[in-house]
Design a protein around this motif. Structure first.
Motif, PDB file in Angstrom:
ATOM      1  N   LEU A 107       1.568  42.922  -1.709  1.00 13.14           N
ATOM      2  CA  LEU A 107       1.272  43.601  -2.973  1.00 13.14           C
ATOM      3  C   LEU A 107       1.280  45.117  -2.792  1.00 13.14           C
ATOM      4  CD1 LEU A 107      -1.620  41.341  -4.331  1.00 13.14           C
ATOM      5  CD2 LEU A 107       0.744  41.440  -5.159  1.00 13.14           C
ATOM      6  N   ALA A 108       0.720  45.576  -1.681  1.00 13.60           N
ATOM      7  CA  ALA A 108       0.686  47.013  -1.414  1.00 13.60           C
ATOM      8  C   ALA A 108       2.092  47.576  -1.265  1.00 13.60           C
ATOM      9  CB  ALA A 108      -0.134  47.293  -0.162  1.00 13.60           C
ATOM     10  N   ALA A 109       2.987  46.816  -0.632  1.00 15.67           N
ATOM     11  CA  ALA A 109       4.370  47.263  -0.480  1.00 15.67           C
ATOM     12  C   ALA A 109       5.070  47.317  -1.835  1.00 15.67           C
ATOM     13  CB  ALA A 109       5.122  46.334   0.469  1.00 15.67           C
ATOM     14  N   GLN A 110       4.815  46.311  -2.670  1.00 17.64           N
ATOM     15  CA  GLN A 110       5.433  46.304  -4.001  1.00 17.64           C
ATOM     16  C   GLN A 110       4.939  47.483  -4.835  1.00 17.64           C
ATOM     17  OE1 GLN A 110       7.832  43.953  -5.235  1.00 17.64           O
ATOM     18  NE2 GLN A 110       7.991  45.586  -6.754  1.00 17.64           N
ATOM     19  N   GLY A 113       6.434  50.687  -3.565  1.00 20.08           N
ATOM     20  CA  GLY A 113       7.853  50.820  -3.872  1.00 20.08           C
ATOM     21  C   GLY A 113       8.709  51.070  -2.647  1.00 20.08           C
ATOM     22  N   THR A 114       8.163  50.763  -1.469  1.00 18.99           N
ATOM     23  CA  THR A 114       8.862  51.023  -0.213  1.00 18.99           C
ATOM     24  C   THR A 114       8.262  50.173   0.898  1.00 18.99           C
ATOM     25  OG1 THR A 114       9.350  52.717   1.464  1.00 18.99           O
ATOM     26  CG2 THR A 114       7.316  52.961   0.238  1.00 18.99           C
ATOM     27  N   THR A 115       9.016  49.997   1.970  1.00 22.43           N
ATOM     28  CA  THR A 115       8.482  49.299   3.140  1.00 22.43           C
ATOM     29  C   THR A 115       7.981  50.288   4.181  1.00 22.43           C
ATOM     30  OG1 THR A 115      10.636  49.206   4.264  1.00 22.43           O
ATOM     31  CG2 THR A 115      10.078  47.375   2.790  1.00 22.43           C
ATOM     32  N   GLY A 255       9.588  37.367  -4.058  1.00 20.17           N
ATOM     33  CA  GLY A 255       9.640  38.293  -2.936  1.00 20.17           C
ATOM     34  C   GLY A 255       9.056  39.656  -3.256  1.00 20.17           C
ATOM     35  N   VAL A 256       9.371  40.628  -2.420  1.00 22.41           N
ATOM     36  CA  VAL A 256       8.848  41.987  -2.559  1.00 22.41           C
ATOM     37  C   VAL A 256      10.005  42.982  -2.567  1.00 22.41           C
ATOM     38  CG1 VAL A 256       7.492  43.790  -1.396  1.00 22.41           C
ATOM     39  CG2 VAL A 256       6.645  41.440  -1.471  1.00 22.41           C
ATOM     40  N   LEU A 257       9.987  43.878  -3.542  1.00 24.58           N
ATOM     41  CA  LEU A 257      11.015  44.933  -3.652  1.00 24.58           C
ATOM     42  C   LEU A 257      12.416  44.358  -3.759  1.00 24.58           C
ATOM     43  CD1 LEU A 257       9.512  47.370  -0.968  1.00 24.58           C
ATOM     44  CD2 LEU A 257       9.219  47.446  -3.460  1.00 24.58           C
ATOM     45  N   GLY A 258      12.511  43.209  -4.431  1.00 31.25           N
ATOM     46  CA  GLY A 258      13.814  42.616  -4.711  1.00 31.25           C
ATOM     47  C   GLY A 258      14.384  41.758  -3.609  1.00 31.25           C
TER      48      GLY A 258
END
Length: 445
Positions: A107-110, A113-115, A255-258
């Motif tokens: 969730l924090a990564a989403q 907006g970045t890894t 998933g996360v960030l697509g």
């Protein structure tokens, strides 16, 4: 309900303290443990069904043993989902904390907006505080993708969010009982600890807005640093199941960030050398978040390497209270509560039985000595005099195939003549219990 249980616990502590004070005046003080039945107590490192296997054909020595562990009443639906991942599960210790650590990281990564690890770290506390409450992976990810402020409430993190230090402000503890060589779930009691006023009120920075919902640096790669081997290996199955379940549900939710989140398995070996090698491998594979280590002492050993590499270390099971103030450059987090809270719960469990002389035996590491000190402090606050407490430590083996010799310690405990022995350790502590029995100490069932 939690408040009422806490009140009853406080009352029992006061009564136990009075019992101790009055019994000190009597003349029937036990001379040694050979003539007195000794009750065993344990902690999260050994209060598991799998611990019985460590004693092999002497597992009956555990009957009557009590202890505490960070434990939230787990919904049966969550246990069923875990069993779908690992049908052989017999324990669920730290499964919820492992699950929540992975979900919070995603969730924090989403939201970020970045890894990029540093930017993910800036959002970890924030996704557990403020905003709209969500309690499923799918609903939380939807809020995050929509740019809405969210407040994750998961399986273990269900009362309040994180503190500024990146750990739970509140916790739930379970009082466990061994009977017939396994934990008797019917006797498990739950009590709350901590203070919701400790929840962070800081506002995290606004994250990036990935174009088309996809980030150029996706996928998010998470690495494991869990005890597949070593003294804490008995705790690995539920932790691994919790991590796997979270990864599966995150990817099923889009998933996360697509991109689907990628997970790389890694062993901490309950050994600094093994753990450091795993961290180095994860760094070379561009892992952003490392889930682990299992033991507090292992996290202390690898944290400088993790910080130097600019990665996140997120443990589901570290309880060393000293880690709350460690210099981590904002890159260390945990879903397990600090032992400053568990010490109170454990002392209360012991005091209910009114022992007059107590031995606190612990691993000589940050987890063992830290919890030992917390319990000692709580017992002395309740009126147990220092002359009625004996603190002992042992050096855990670097090689699990080289067992600790507890013979001398067992004789020392017998000479002290306690009515209660608290064993703070992992799988290797089983040998302490058999050594006590071999020394002629009568273990109460």
């Amino acid at each position: 309900m939690l408040g009422n249980r806490t009140s009853r616990a406080a009352l029992s502590t006061a009564c136990a303290a009075l019992l101790l004070a009055t019994s000190a005046c009597g003349s029937d003080e036990p001379k040694d443990a050979a003539t007195t039945q000794v009750r065993l107590y344990g902690t999260d490192g050994n209060m598991q069904n799998s611990f019985a296997a460590e004693l092999k054909d002497r597992a009956n020595l555990l009957n009557g043993m009590k202890g505490t562990t960070p434990l939230t009443p787990l919904p049966e639906s969550f246990k069923e989902r875990l069993r779908n991942v690992d049908p052989k599960l017999t324990d669920y210790l730290y499964s919820a904390e492992s699950y929540d650590a992975v979900v919070i990281s995603a969730l924090a990564a989403q939201v970020a907006g970045t890894t990029a690890p540093a930017e993910i770290a800036e959002q970890i506390v924030g996704v557990t505080t403020g905003g709209q409450i969500c309690d499923t992976v799918k609903s939380c990810l939807q809020l995050a993708r929509a740019g809405q402020d969210l407040q994750y409430r998961g399986v273990s993190l269900n009362r309040a969010g994180f503190t500024d230090a990146g750990e739970p402000a509140t916790a739930s503890y379970g009082t466990l009982h061994f009977d017939n060589q396994q934990l008797d779930d019917a006797k498990t009691e739950f009590v709350g600890a901590g203070d919701e006023s400790g929840v962070s009120t800081k506002t995290p920075p606004r994250g990036r807005k990935p174009r088309g919902g996809k980030a150029k640096d996706a996928p998010l790669i998470i690495g494991g640093l869990l005890p597949k081997t070593g003294d804490l290996a008995l705790a690995y199955p539920p932790m691994a199941a919790g991590v796997t379940l979270a990864i599966n549900e995150i990817n099923a939710g889009g998933g996360v960030l697509g991109e689907p989140v990628k997970f790389i398995v890694g062993d901490d070996g309950t050994n600094p050398t093994v753990a450091k090698a795993t961290v180095a491998s994860h760094v070379s594979q561009d892992v952003s978040v490392i889930i682990g280590a299992g033991a507090s002492g292992i996290s202390r050993a690898v944290l400088p390497d993790v910080v130097a590499a600019g990665r996140i270390l997120f443990s589901p099971s570290n309880t060393d209270a000293g880690l709350s103030a460690i210099d981590d450059k904002g890159l260390y987090f945990r879903t397990a509560p600090p032992d400053s809270l568990q010490g109170r719960a454990l002392a209360d469990v012991m005091l209910r039985d009114g022992p007059r002389k107590i031995v606190l035996l612990a691993r000589k590491d940050s987890y063992g000595e830290g919890l030992q000190e917390n319990v000692r402090s709580e017992l002395e606050k309740a009126g147990v005099g220092a002359d009625r407490l004996k603190l002992l430590t042992y050096v855990p083996p670097e090689d699990p195939n080289t067992p600790v010799d507890f013979t001398g310690i067992a004789q020392e405990i017998k000479s002290f003549g306690p009515e209660a022995v608290l064993v703070i350790g992992f799988g290797e502590s089983a040998r302490a219990i058999t050594a006590l029995a071999d020394a002629g100490v009568q273990i109460r069932d």
